[in-house]
Scaffold this motif. Structure first.
Motif, mmCIF file in Angstrom:
data_model
loop_
_atom_site.group_PDB
_atom_site.id
_atom_site.type_symbol
_atom_site.label_atom_id
_atom_site.label_comp_id
_atom_site.label_asym_id
_atom_site.label_seq_id
_atom_site.Cartn_x
_atom_site.Cartn_y
_atom_site.Cartn_z
ATOM 1 N N MET A 205 47.962 47.528 30.099
ATOM 2 C CA MET A 205 47.166 48.115 28.950
ATOM 3 C C MET A 205 45.957 47.133 29.305
ATOM 4 O O MET A 205 46.252 45.849 29.330
ATOM 5 C CB MET A 205 47.592 48.118 27.780
ATOM 6 C CG MET A 205 46.634 48.669 26.741
ATOM 7 S SD MET A 205 45.859 50.394 26.789
ATOM 8 C CE MET A 205 47.561 51.296 26.498
ATOM 9 N N LEU A 206 44.711 47.404 29.429
ATOM 10 C CA LEU A 206 43.597 46.917 29.303
ATOM 11 C C LEU A 206 43.256 46.479 28.078
ATOM 12 O O LEU A 206 42.998 47.599 27.259
ATOM 13 C CB LEU A 206 42.466 47.545 30.550
ATOM 14 C CG LEU A 206 42.713 47.423 31.727
ATOM 15 C CD1 LEU A 206 41.711 48.131 32.468
ATOM 16 C CD2 LEU A 206 42.747 45.856 32.491
ATOM 17 N N GLU A 207 42.420 45.497 27.772
ATOM 18 C CA GLU A 207 42.072 44.913 26.571
ATOM 19 C C GLU A 207 40.425 44.758 26.604
ATOM 20 O O GLU A 207 40.037 43.966 27.504
ATOM 21 C CB GLU A 207 42.864 43.832 25.860
ATOM 22 C CG GLU A 207 42.075 43.281 24.556
ATOM 23 C CD GLU A 207 42.448 42.090 23.928
ATOM 24 O OE1 GLU A 207 43.153 41.820 22.816
ATOM 25 O OE2 GLU A 207 42.270 40.938 24.813
ATOM 26 N N VAL A 208 39.791 45.501 25.978
ATOM 27 C CA VAL A 208 38.332 45.215 25.912
ATOM 28 C C VAL A 208 37.894 44.487 24.473
ATOM 29 O O VAL A 208 38.279 45.358 23.247
ATOM 30 C CB VAL A 208 37.294 46.639 26.010
ATOM 31 C CG1 VAL A 208 35.957 46.323 25.922
ATOM 32 C CG2 VAL A 208 37.894 47.235 27.312
ATOM 33 N N GLU A 209 37.480 43.417 24.459
ATOM 34 C CA GLU A 209 37.140 43.039 23.431
ATOM 35 C C GLU A 209 36.014 41.955 23.311
ATOM 36 O O GLU A 209 35.710 41.401 24.150
ATOM 37 C CB GLU A 209 38.386 41.950 23.183
ATOM 38 C CG GLU A 209 38.128 40.729 21.994
ATOM 39 C CD GLU A 209 39.382 39.619 21.950
ATOM 40 O OE1 GLU A 209 40.541 40.107 21.660
ATOM 41 O OE2 GLU A 209 38.973 38.513 22.221
ATOM 42 N N VAL A 210 35.251 41.873 22.149
ATOM 43 C CA VAL A 210 33.822 41.060 21.913
ATOM 44 C C VAL A 210 34.158 40.457 20.741
ATOM 45 O O VAL A 210 34.639 40.862 19.667
ATOM 46 C CB VAL A 210 32.884 42.011 21.841
ATOM 47 C CG1 VAL A 210 31.502 41.398 21.632
ATOM 48 C CG2 VAL A 210 32.896 42.870 23.254
ATOM 49 N N LYS A 211 33.788 39.236 20.776
ATOM 50 C CA LYS A 211 34.002 38.265 19.635
ATOM 51 C C LYS A 211 32.765 37.676 19.136
ATOM 52 O O LYS A 211 31.733 37.402 19.651
ATOM 53 C CB LYS A 211 34.758 37.231 20.106
ATOM 54 C CG LYS A 211 35.242 36.042 18.965
ATOM 55 C CD LYS A 211 36.188 34.886 19.604
ATOM 56 C CE LYS A 211 37.079 35.384 20.370
ATOM 57 N NZ LYS A 211 38.104 34.527 20.772
ATOM 58 N N TYR A 212 32.571 37.472 17.845
ATOM 59 C CA TYR A 212 31.315 37.018 17.037
ATOM 60 C C TYR A 212 31.539 36.042 16.179
ATOM 61 O O TYR A 212 32.434 36.116 15.382
ATOM 62 C CB TYR A 212 30.557 38.131 16.559
ATOM 63 C CG TYR A 212 29.770 39.162 17.451
ATOM 64 C CD1 TYR A 212 28.626 39.234 18.064
ATOM 65 C CD2 TYR A 212 30.879 40.228 17.862
ATOM 66 C CE1 TYR A 212 28.473 40.450 18.889
ATOM 67 C CE2 TYR A 212 30.513 41.499 18.497
ATOM 68 C CZ TYR A 212 29.115 41.413 19.224
ATOM 69 O OH TYR A 212 28.913 42.409 20.084
ATOM 70 N N LYS B 228 34.888 40.750 27.218
ATOM 71 C CA LYS B 228 36.113 40.207 27.679
ATOM 72 C C LYS B 228 37.172 41.494 28.042
ATOM 73 O O LYS B 228 37.514 41.999 26.979
ATOM 74 C CB LYS B 228 36.770 39.017 26.651
ATOM 75 C CG LYS B 228 37.916 38.397 27.203
ATOM 76 C CD LYS B 228 38.210 37.294 26.367
ATOM 77 C CE LYS B 228 38.699 37.705 25.137
ATOM 78 N NZ LYS B 228 39.425 36.820 24.215
ATOM 79 N N THR B 229 37.413 41.735 29.236
ATOM 80 C CA THR B 229 38.222 42.819 29.457
ATOM 81 C C THR B 229 39.331 41.922 30.530
ATOM 82 O O THR B 229 39.036 41.192 31.364
ATOM 83 C CB THR B 229 37.641 43.909 30.270
ATOM 84 O OG1 THR B 229 36.405 44.463 29.557
ATOM 85 C CG2 THR B 229 38.619 44.891 30.696
ATOM 86 N N ARG B 230 40.467 42.356 30.261
ATOM 87 C CA ARG B 230 41.778 41.641 30.998
ATOM 88 C C ARG B 230 42.848 42.276 30.447
ATOM 89 O O ARG B 230 43.080 43.098 29.776
ATOM 90 C CB ARG B 230 42.012 40.143 30.697
ATOM 91 C CG ARG B 230 42.265 40.028 29.108
ATOM 92 C CD ARG B 230 42.006 38.666 28.740
ATOM 93 N NE ARG B 230 42.022 37.486 29.709
ATOM 94 C CZ ARG B 230 42.061 36.133 29.413
ATOM 95 N NH1 ARG B 230 41.865 35.939 28.087
ATOM 96 N NH2 ARG B 230 42.276 35.331 30.287
ATOM 97 N N ALA C 25 43.000 52.858 28.911
ATOM 98 C CA ALA C 25 44.140 52.962 29.967
ATOM 99 C C ALA C 25 43.813 52.468 31.318
ATOM 100 O O ALA C 25 44.621 52.411 31.870
ATOM 101 C CB ALA C 25 44.793 54.617 29.816
ATOM 102 N N ASP C 26 42.420 52.919 31.715
ATOM 103 C CA ASP C 26 42.253 52.224 32.929
ATOM 104 C C ASP C 26 40.760 51.850 33.084
ATOM 105 O O ASP C 26 39.794 51.952 32.218
ATOM 106 C CB ASP C 26 42.375 53.465 33.826
ATOM 107 C CG ASP C 26 41.507 54.669 33.665
ATOM 108 O OD1 ASP C 26 40.063 54.702 33.794
ATOM 109 O OD2 ASP C 26 41.903 55.933 33.403
ATOM 110 N N VAL C 27 40.536 51.368 34.407
ATOM 111 C CA VAL C 27 39.000 50.851 34.465
ATOM 112 C C VAL C 27 37.835 51.554 34.043
ATOM 113 O O VAL C 27 36.694 51.215 33.704
ATOM 114 C CB VAL C 27 38.895 50.130 35.746
ATOM 115 C CG1 VAL C 27 37.657 49.612 36.079
ATOM 116 C CG2 VAL C 27 40.198 49.000 35.916
ATOM 117 N N GLY C 28 38.286 52.831 34.364
ATOM 118 C CA GLY C 28 36.953 53.644 34.098
ATOM 119 C C GLY C 28 36.446 54.224 32.634
ATOM 120 O O GLY C 28 35.440 54.725 32.634
ATOM 121 N N GLU C 29 37.308 53.514 31.782
ATOM 122 C CA GLU C 29 37.040 53.778 30.350
ATOM 123 C C GLU C 29 36.504 52.586 29.827
ATOM 124 O O GLU C 29 35.913 52.714 28.625
ATOM 125 C CB GLU C 29 38.447 53.977 29.725
ATOM 126 C CG GLU C 29 39.063 55.468 29.983
ATOM 127 C CD GLU C 29 40.296 55.672 29.434
ATOM 128 O OE1 GLU C 29 40.455 55.377 28.107
ATOM 129 O OE2 GLU C 29 41.376 55.782 30.108
#
Length: 176
Positions: free
Chosen positions: A1-8, A74-76, A135-139
């Motif tokens: 699973m890919l996690e897309v995260e932004v922190k502030y 941050k995507t990993r 689910a994938d890089v395209g998203e």
């Protein structure tokens, strides 16, 4: 699973109220201790990876975080496995050395498939993390837009690109 995260960086009391106004519900509030490990033969900071044991409520989970991709958020790759608290000792016996321990008080909020964490991090301050799993890089691009739109609605401006571990080590190394 890919996690897309932004922190502030943010004032949590203000964000808490804004989240409620936007229909988010508090899922839980807990104290978490994150222990990051360094492999004896591999420099995770050089490979942009992380190996973490998170202890929360007496339960431990092990997470591998792969190198970050993209530049907008941050995507990993993130793989988490739960186990007993003894997992820390297992890692030590395998030759892994603890690098840092990050303590935080965290509140989880959810609306649909977006998870928001309000964090009070010992020695670092207050932060908001907004994340969406894809689910994938395209998203990824769409998820980044959705996360940033929510951040804007919450009035969040001071984005933090570093992980808590990187922030902690920066302070530790500078002697502050």
């Amino acid at each position: 699973m890919l996690e897309v995260e932004v922190k502030y960086r943010a004032r949590l009391s203000e964000v808490r109220e804004a989240l409620r106004g936007l229909g988010f519900s508090l899922l839980s509030s807990t104290e978490e201790v994150d222990i990051y490990f360094q492999h004896p033969c591999r420099d995770f900071s050089a490979s942009d990876e992380a190996l973490r044991v998170r202890v929360s409520g007496g339960v431990a989970s092990v997470t591998y975080k792969g190198p970050r991709t993209g530049s907008e958020a941050k995507t990993r790759l993130e793989i988490t496995a739960s186990s007993g608290v003894e997992v820390v000792e297992v890692f030590k016996k395998l030759g892994f050395a603890p690098v840092a321990t990050v303590r935080k008080r965290r509140e989880y909020y959810r609306r649909g498939d977006i998870l928001v964490s309000l964090d009070e991090v010992e020695g670092l301050g207050e932060f908001v993390e907004i994340e969406k799993a894809v689910a994938d890089v395209g998203e990824v691009e769409g998820a980044v837009r959705e996360v940033r739109k929510l951040a804007s609605a919450l009035g969040l401006k001071e984005e933090v690109r570093e992980t808590y571990l990187e922030l902690f080590l920066k302070i530790f190394k500078s002697g502050s």
